[in-house]
Design a protein around this motif. Structure first.
Motif, short mmCIF file in Angstrom:
data_model
loop_
_atom_site.label_atom_id
_atom_site.label_comp_id
_atom_site.label_asym_id
_atom_site.label_seq_id
_atom_site.Cartn_x
_atom_site.Cartn_y
_atom_site.Cartn_z
N GLU A 22 0.79 -1.23 0.00
CA GLU A 22 0.00 0.00 0.00
C GLU A 22 0.83 1.29 0.00
O GLU A 22 0.31 2.33 -0.39
N CYS A 23 2.07 1.23 0.47
CA CYS A 23 2.80 2.48 0.73
C CYS A 23 4.11 2.64 -0.04
O CYS A 23 4.71 3.71 0.03
N LYS A 24 4.57 1.62 -0.76
CA LYS A 24 5.92 1.71 -1.31
C LYS A 24 6.12 2.92 -2.20
O LYS A 24 7.17 3.54 -2.17
N GLN A 25 5.13 3.30 -2.98
CA GLN A 25 5.31 4.43 -3.90
C GLN A 25 5.49 5.76 -3.16
O GLN A 25 5.96 6.73 -3.74
N PHE A 26 5.14 5.79 -1.87
CA PHE A 26 5.24 7.02 -1.09
C PHE A 26 6.54 7.12 -0.28
O PHE A 26 6.81 8.17 0.30
N VAL A 27 7.33 6.03 -0.23
CA VAL A 27 8.52 6.03 0.64
C VAL A 27 9.81 5.67 -0.08
O VAL A 27 10.86 5.60 0.55
N LEU A 28 9.76 5.46 -1.39
CA LEU A 28 10.98 5.15 -2.13
C LEU A 28 11.75 6.42 -2.50
O LEU A 28 11.17 7.51 -2.54
N PHE A 29 13.04 6.29 -2.73
CA PHE A 29 13.84 7.41 -3.21
C PHE A 29 13.33 7.83 -4.58
O PHE A 29 12.75 7.02 -5.30
N PRO A 30 13.51 9.08 -5.00
CA PRO A 30 14.27 10.15 -4.37
C PRO A 30 13.50 10.79 -3.20
O PRO A 30 12.29 10.59 -3.06
N ALA A 31 14.21 11.58 -2.40
CA ALA A 31 13.62 12.20 -1.21
C ALA A 31 12.52 13.19 -1.56
O ALA A 31 11.60 13.40 -0.77
N ASN A 32 12.61 13.79 -2.73
CA ASN A 32 11.58 14.75 -3.14
C ASN A 32 11.10 14.39 -4.53
O ASN A 32 11.88 13.89 -5.34
N PRO A 33 9.86 14.62 -4.83
CA PRO A 33 8.86 15.26 -3.97
C PRO A 33 8.27 14.27 -2.97
O PRO A 33 8.26 13.06 -3.21
N ASP A 58 17.17 -2.65 8.09
CA ASP A 58 18.63 -2.82 8.06
C ASP A 58 19.21 -1.99 6.91
O ASP A 58 18.48 -1.27 6.22
N GLY A 59 20.49 -2.08 6.71
CA GLY A 59 21.16 -1.29 5.68
C GLY A 59 20.60 -1.53 4.29
O GLY A 59 20.47 -0.61 3.49
N ARG A 60 20.24 -2.77 4.00
CA ARG A 60 19.69 -3.10 2.68
C ARG A 60 18.36 -2.38 2.47
O ARG A 60 18.11 -1.81 1.41
N ILE A 61 17.52 -2.38 3.49
CA ILE A 61 16.23 -1.71 3.40
C ILE A 61 16.42 -0.20 3.31
O ILE A 61 15.74 0.48 2.54
N GLU A 62 17.39 0.33 4.07
CA GLU A 62 17.64 1.78 4.03
C GLU A 62 18.14 2.26 2.67
O GLU A 62 18.01 3.43 2.35
N GLN A 63 18.72 1.36 1.88
CA GLN A 63 19.14 1.74 0.53
C GLN A 63 17.94 1.87 -0.41
O GLN A 63 18.02 2.58 -1.41
N MET A 64 16.84 1.20 -0.08
CA MET A 64 15.65 1.25 -0.92
C MET A 64 14.65 2.29 -0.45
O MET A 64 14.02 2.96 -1.27
N LEU A 65 14.50 2.41 0.86
CA LEU A 65 13.52 3.33 1.42
C LEU A 65 14.16 4.64 1.80
O LEU A 65 15.24 4.66 2.38
#
Length: 94
Positions: A22-33, A58-65
């Motif tokens: 439900e939320c992936k499109q709202f939390v993926l990089f880039p930071a903006n918009p 973890d670090g792997r998730i932080e690279q995606m989100l």
């Protein structure tokens, strides 16, 4: 006793699956918009176990989100992270 911990972990894994759906499109990089999340995303955010989810980042998730967007979505959905809370490797002081 072991059954309870397995169920709790399964619940957290289900939370992750629901958030991804439900939320992936709202939390993926880039930071903006930053895009306001959908009602469906907020519905999931309202129900998840945030501390459990943050422990799984973890670090792997932080690279995606984009954690900045994660904080934005949580706040938008009226489940802000508590000041000083840790999610993954990041502390949040908002």
């Amino acid at each position: 006793m072991a059954m309870v911990s397995v169920q709790a972990d399964d619940g957290c894994n289900n939370d992750i699956a629901n958030l991804v759906n439900e939320c992936k499109q709202f939390v993926l990089f880039p930071a903006n918009p930053k895009i306001p999340p959908s009602d469906a995303c907020c519905g999931v955010v309202q129900k998840v176990n945030i501390p459990c989810l943050c422990n799984k980042v973890d670090g792997r998730i932080e690279q995606m989100l984009c954690m900045e967007k994660v904080v934005y979505v949580a706040g938008y959905c009226k489940r802000p992270l508590a000041p000083g809370s840790k999610c993954g490797s990041k502390f949040f002081f908002m």
